[in-house]
Design a protein around this motif. Structure first.
Motif, PDB file in Angstrom:
ATOM      1  N   ALA A 544      45.679  28.836  32.487  1.00 30.74           N
ATOM      2  CA  ALA A 544      44.348  29.051  31.909  1.00 30.74           C
ATOM      3  C   ALA A 544      44.144  30.518  31.548  1.00 30.74           C
ATOM      4  O   ALA A 544      44.711  31.420  32.182  1.00 30.74           O
ATOM      5  CB  ALA A 544      43.270  28.608  32.902  1.00 30.74           C
ATOM      6  N   ASP A 545      43.327  30.754  30.509  1.00 30.80           N
ATOM      7  CA  ASP A 545      43.011  32.133  30.120  1.00 30.80           C
ATOM      8  C   ASP A 545      42.292  32.849  31.261  1.00 30.80           C
ATOM      9  O   ASP A 545      42.481  34.050  31.461  1.00 30.80           O
ATOM     10  CB  ASP A 545      42.115  32.143  28.875  1.00 30.80           C
ATOM     11  CG  ASP A 545      42.809  31.525  27.669  1.00 30.80           C
ATOM     12  OD1 ASP A 545      44.025  31.737  27.526  1.00 30.80           O
ATOM     13  OD2 ASP A 545      42.142  30.821  26.889  1.00 30.80           O
ATOM     14  N   ARG A 546      41.452  32.056  31.971  1.00 28.24           N
ATOM     15  CA  ARG A 546      40.746  32.638  33.099  1.00 28.24           C
ATOM     16  C   ARG A 546      40.455  31.550  34.122  1.00 28.24           C
ATOM     17  O   ARG A 546      40.073  30.432  33.774  1.00 28.24           O
ATOM     18  CB  ARG A 546      39.434  33.283  32.644  1.00 28.24           C
ATOM     19  CG  ARG A 546      38.704  33.981  33.781  1.00 28.24           C
ATOM     20  CD  ARG A 546      37.573  34.858  33.277  1.00 28.24           C
ATOM     21  NE  ARG A 546      36.730  34.186  32.315  1.00 28.24           N
ATOM     22  CZ  ARG A 546      35.563  34.658  31.908  1.00 28.24           C
ATOM     23  NH1 ARG A 546      35.119  35.812  32.370  1.00 28.24           N
ATOM     24  NH2 ARG A 546      34.850  34.012  31.027  1.00 28.24           N
ATOM     25  N   ILE A 547      40.671  31.881  35.386  1.00 30.27           N
ATOM     26  CA  ILE A 547      40.386  30.956  36.492  1.00 30.27           C
ATOM     27  C   ILE A 547      39.215  31.536  37.275  1.00 30.27           C
ATOM     28  O   ILE A 547      39.250  32.694  37.696  1.00 30.27           O
ATOM     29  CB  ILE A 547      41.617  30.786  37.401  1.00 30.27           C
ATOM     30  CG1 ILE A 547      42.807  30.232  36.600  1.00 30.27           C
ATOM     31  CG2 ILE A 547      41.283  29.850  38.564  1.00 30.27           C
ATOM     32  CD1 ILE A 547      44.118  30.246  37.362  1.00 30.27           C
ATOM     33  N   VAL A 548      38.172  30.723  37.439  1.00 30.26           N
ATOM     34  CA  VAL A 548      36.969  31.160  38.152  1.00 30.26           C
ATOM     35  C   VAL A 548      36.958  30.491  39.519  1.00 30.26           C
ATOM     36  O   VAL A 548      37.028  29.256  39.614  1.00 30.26           O
ATOM     37  CB  VAL A 548      35.689  30.788  37.370  1.00 30.26           C
ATOM     38  CG1 VAL A 548      34.443  31.234  38.144  1.00 30.26           C
ATOM     39  CG2 VAL A 548      35.716  31.408  35.985  1.00 30.26           C
ATOM     40  N   VAL A 549      36.914  31.289  40.572  1.00 26.47           N
ATOM     41  CA  VAL A 549      36.909  30.772  41.942  1.00 26.47           C
ATOM     42  C   VAL A 549      35.461  30.677  42.418  1.00 26.47           C
ATOM     43  O   VAL A 549      34.761  31.698  42.515  1.00 26.47           O
ATOM     44  CB  VAL A 549      37.724  31.662  42.897  1.00 26.47           C
ATOM     45  CG1 VAL A 549      37.737  31.065  44.291  1.00 26.47           C
ATOM     46  CG2 VAL A 549      39.144  31.844  42.370  1.00 26.47           C
ATOM     47  N   ASP A 557      35.490  35.110  42.677  1.00 28.51           N
ATOM     48  CA  ASP A 557      36.455  35.935  41.933  1.00 28.51           C
ATOM     49  C   ASP A 557      36.795  35.222  40.639  1.00 28.51           C
ATOM     50  O   ASP A 557      36.547  34.017  40.485  1.00 28.51           O
ATOM     51  CB  ASP A 557      37.723  36.168  42.762  1.00 28.51           C
ATOM     52  CG  ASP A 557      38.464  37.444  42.359  1.00 28.51           C
ATOM     53  OD1 ASP A 557      38.172  37.973  41.258  1.00 28.51           O
ATOM     54  OD2 ASP A 557      39.297  37.917  43.149  1.00 28.51           O
ATOM     55  N   MET A 558      37.382  35.943  39.705  1.00 29.39           N
ATOM     56  CA  MET A 558      37.861  35.323  38.475  1.00 29.39           C
ATOM     57  C   MET A 558      38.970  36.189  37.886  1.00 29.39           C
ATOM     58  O   MET A 558      39.011  37.413  38.090  1.00 29.39           O
ATOM     59  CB  MET A 558      36.724  35.138  37.462  1.00 29.39           C
ATOM     60  CG  MET A 558      36.097  36.416  36.930  1.00 29.39           C
ATOM     61  SD  MET A 558      34.852  36.097  35.644  1.00 29.39           S
ATOM     62  CE  MET A 558      33.496  35.477  36.628  1.00 29.39           C
ATOM     63  N   GLY A 559      39.895  35.528  37.202  1.00 31.45           N
ATOM     64  CA  GLY A 559      41.021  36.248  36.611  1.00 31.45           C
ATOM     65  C   GLY A 559      42.109  35.272  36.227  1.00 31.45           C
ATOM     66  O   GLY A 559      41.922  34.051  36.248  1.00 31.45           O
ATOM     67  N   THR A 560      43.280  35.802  35.890  1.00 25.64           N
ATOM     68  CA  THR A 560      44.418  34.938  35.576  1.00 25.64           C
ATOM     69  C   THR A 560      45.076  34.494  36.880  1.00 25.64           C
ATOM     70  O   THR A 560      44.735  34.967  37.970  1.00 25.64           O
ATOM     71  CB  THR A 560      45.440  35.689  34.725  1.00 25.64           C
ATOM     72  OG1 THR A 560      45.949  36.791  35.490  1.00 25.64           O
ATOM     73  CG2 THR A 560      44.809  36.191  33.430  1.00 25.64           C
ATOM     74  N   GLN A 561      46.043  33.595  36.768  1.00 23.33           N
ATOM     75  CA  GLN A 561      46.783  33.109  37.934  1.00 23.33           C
ATOM     76  C   GLN A 561      47.401  34.280  38.705  1.00 23.33           C
ATOM     77  O   GLN A 561      47.236  34.391  39.930  1.00 23.33           O
ATOM     78  CB  GLN A 561      47.871  32.134  37.469  1.00 23.33           C
ATOM     79  CG  GLN A 561      48.960  31.828  38.472  1.00 23.33           C
ATOM     80  CD  GLN A 561      48.571  30.738  39.460  1.00 23.33           C
ATOM     81  OE1 GLN A 561      47.476  30.197  39.399  1.00 23.33           O
ATOM     82  NE2 GLN A 561      49.455  30.443  40.385  1.00 23.33           N
ATOM     83  N   ASP A 562      48.080  35.175  37.994  1.00 25.85           N
ATOM     84  CA  ASP A 562      48.753  36.299  38.659  1.00 25.85           C
ATOM     85  C   ASP A 562      47.759  37.239  39.324  1.00 25.85           C
ATOM     86  O   ASP A 562      47.987  37.717  40.441  1.00 25.85           O
ATOM     87  CB  ASP A 562      49.613  37.066  37.651  1.00 25.85           C
ATOM     88  CG  ASP A 562      50.778  36.227  37.145  1.00 25.85           C
ATOM     89  OD1 ASP A 562      51.148  35.261  37.853  1.00 25.85           O
ATOM     90  OD2 ASP A 562      51.291  36.519  36.046  1.00 25.85           O
ATOM     91  N   PRO A 569      42.115  36.080  48.501  1.00 29.86           N
ATOM     92  CA  PRO A 569      42.607  35.346  49.677  1.00 29.86           C
ATOM     93  C   PRO A 569      42.300  33.850  49.583  1.00 29.86           C
ATOM     94  O   PRO A 569      43.132  33.018  49.963  1.00 29.86           O
ATOM     95  CB  PRO A 569      41.852  35.989  50.841  1.00 29.86           C
ATOM     96  CG  PRO A 569      41.427  37.335  50.345  1.00 29.86           C
ATOM     97  CD  PRO A 569      41.177  37.157  48.893  1.00 29.86           C
ATOM     98  N   LEU A 570      41.102  33.511  49.081  1.00 31.00           N
ATOM     99  CA  LEU A 570      40.724  32.099  48.994  1.00 31.00           C
ATOM    100  C   LEU A 570      41.637  31.373  48.025  1.00 31.00           C
ATOM    101  O   LEU A 570      42.136  30.282  48.326  1.00 31.00           O
ATOM    102  CB  LEU A 570      39.261  31.969  48.543  1.00 31.00           C
ATOM    103  CG  LEU A 570      38.758  30.549  48.292  1.00 31.00           C
ATOM    104  CD1 LEU A 570      38.932  29.668  49.524  1.00 31.00           C
ATOM    105  CD2 LEU A 570      37.294  30.564  47.846  1.00 31.00           C
TER     106      LEU A 570
END
Length: 592
Positions: A544-549, A557-562, A569-570
């Protein structure tokens, strides 16, 4: 407030007719024909009186007798024809009103927030839309036109009796006051329990639906299960309530039926007395008795019809609660976005004040054409973020905009056109598989339907069904796995081709063999679209372009997989749990 409710109650009949255009005029025509029919039925009595009068006087001849018989026959034919016209028109009106009511209720649910719909059980909704509205047909088709005629007929008969002899006319009303008293008592006793009856009936209907839907679980645990006991208990409660209700009104109801139509109790003895005194002829007495008997029939009908009318009133007022269900406010003018970036600004949401707030100030932007994933622990608010975008509910705070336009400023139909929403619990309608897919685009060709079915990996299992794409989903439903049902829903979404796509665990039940192919098809068909995916299988959204936790209704948090693997941590724990579960499952499958 009570005065307003009373005013609304008094307007219930006009409200009912408003759901079918032209119903008032047609029903009025039906009433006129009904009155003509009933009054025509009195003419043969007059003809018999004329023949009997001539016979007693000793100057009856064949020509006069034939003329009177012909007049009686014509009057009878007019009665039958007018009655047929009246009932034909009234049935046409009744079924048009039923259609209008059902469409209005369905439209009200479509425009209401899901919370308002979920506040009513399936049994209650089914009971109103199917059963209650159907109950309106007999009284509307018969009670209104025939009842109006039967109200007029006793008046005409009374006037005719008064012309013959006012004393006989007054005698016909001898038992009426008692009958009215007992009828009013019956209505009073019955009215107290009508609301309770409706509630008991709705509760029983709801339990029946729950029992049937949960029959598999109930069979597994036997009759001792809680659902079976609740089902049996609701039926017993309904039976006991109805029996007690009937007992409370039995005496007054029977007395009302005995006295209301008892016109002969006064007419016969008074007529005999007047004939004995020479104040009335035998033929006039015969006419009086025939007129009184006509009043008997009408009085009995009025009692039956009045109960039907009251039942119809209660039903209409109950249906009106559904029609008045709170709807999502819509703008007066149409606004459609030119681009499809989604912006959530300080979004707060509460399902129920008692449960507390679920979303706490969500700020999130989904750029047009981007692939955004929502992940997080169960109950963290993932679906709750997604559903207000499709306006299944309105947010309780903040705003959601698409292309810079607040979704509250768009019509519901417009939003439905630009947003496709697929969940893990996908409903298939009781129509062909082809038509279930075609819901995404009603004017789609068969080839278009089959193309998206192949893309959604549906073609293989659909081809195995008895009638292929023409197999009813209702019949095939029990044979389709959760994954197969999901794939049909995804094919429907693909066919719709909306610029915004929301997938809420849309591939949760898909088998590993088809998951990769399905993910590839979704990726190809959603390229360039604003895509929001809610996922538990993190492997499906790692690109995904962005993953929102999300956690506890907040963005953690939000960001790429890496990026998330490095700093969240979550997300790390969720990824490890996911990959560990996959390794365990793969190991067990290998051993098996």
């Amino acid at each position: 407030m009570n005065e307003e409710a009373t005013t609304e109650d008094k307007k219930w009949f006009g409200t009912l007719l408003s759901y079918a255009k032209g119903s008032g005029g047609r029903l009025g025509t039906s009433v006129v024909f009904s009155m003509i029919s009933l009054i025509s039925g009195l003419i043969p009595y007059y003809c018999v009186y004329r023949i009997l009068d001539r016979y007693i006087e000793g100057n009856l001849d064949k020509a006069f007798t034939l003329n009177q018989c012909l007049a009686a026959l014509i009057a009878y034919l007019v009665k039958v024809i007018c009655f047929g016209i009246s009932t034909g028109i009234s049935h046409y009106v009744a079924f048009n009103v039923l259609e209008g009511l059902r469409l209005k209720v369905a439209d009200a649910f479509l425009k209401a927030p899901l919370g308002e719909v979920y506040a009513h059980s399936i049994g209650e909704i089914k009971g109103v839309i199917i059963d209650k509205i159907e109950d309106i047909e007999p009284p509307l088709a018969h009670v209104v036109p025939e009842g109006a005629g039967h109200i007029l007929l006793p008046v005409v008969c009374f006037v005719a009796l008064a012309i013959v002899d006012i004393r006989v006319a007054l005698a016909s009303l001898l038992a009426l006051p008692l009958g009215l008293i007992f009828m009013m008592l019956t209505f009073k006793l019955s009215g107290r329990n009508m609301t309770k009856y409706q509630e008991a009936n709705a509760a029983m209907s709801s339990m029946i639906v729950e029992y049937v839907e949960g029959i598999e679980v109930i069979k597994a645990f036997g009759k001792t299960g809680v659902s079976y006991e609740k089902f049996a208990g609701s039926i017993r409660d309904y039976r006991d309530f109805v029996i007690e209700w009937l007992k409370s009104t039995w005496v007054t109801m029977k007395l009302a039926f005995a006295f209301m139509p008892a016109t002969l109790l006064g007419v016969v003895p008074v007529s005999i007395l007047l004939v004995g005194k020479g104040s009335m002829t035998v033929s006039e007495m015969a006419l009086s008795v025939m007129l009184a008997m006509s009043m008997v029939i009408s009085m009995a009908k009025i009692e039956v019809f009045s109960n039907g009318l009251r039942q119809m009133q209660y039903t209409v007022l109950e249906v009106k609660k559904f029609l008045d269900i709170k709807s999502l406010p819509e703008p007066g003018t149409e606004r459609r976005p030119d681009e499809y970036t989604i912006e959530l600004k300080n979004v707060h949401f509460t399902y129920d004040e008692e449960q507390g707030e679920v979303l706490h100030g969500i700020d999130l932007t989904l750029n047009e054409g981007s692939f955004t994933a929502l992940v997080g622990p169960s109950g963290g608010g993932k679906s709750t973020v997604a559903k207000p975008i499709a306006r299944f509910w309105d947010v309780t705070g903040g705003s959601i905009k698409i292309g810079g336009i607040d979704i509250k400023d768009m019509k519901v139909e417009t939003l439905a056109d630009i947003v496709s929403f697929v969940t893990q619990d996908n409903f298939l309608f009781s129509r062909s598989i082809k038509e279930n897919i075609r819901l995404g685009k009603p004017d789609a060709t068969d080839e278009e339907v089959m193309r998206v079915a192949r893309a959604a990996c549906c073609d293989e299992f659909i081809s195995r069904l008895p009638d292929g794409y023409d197999t009813s989903a209702g019949e095939a439903g029990k044979r389709l796995s959760g994954g197969e049902r999901q794939r049909i829903a995804i094919a429907r979404m693909m066919l719709k081709d909306a610029p915004i796509v929301i997938l809420d665990e849309a591939t949760a039940f898909t088998d590993p063999e088809n998951e990769t192919k399905l993910q590839e098809s979704i990726a190809n068909l959603t390229r360039g679209k604003t895509l929001l995916v809610i996922a538990h299988r993190l492997s499906t959204i790692k690109n995904a372009d962005r993953i929102v936790v999300l956690n506890d209704g907040r963005i953690e948090d939000m960001g790429t997989q890496d990026e998330l693997m490095e700093r969240s941590p979550l997300y790390n724990r969720m990824w490890q749990a996911h990959t560990g579960a996959r390794s365990w499952a793969a190991g067990n499958l290998k051993e098996a």
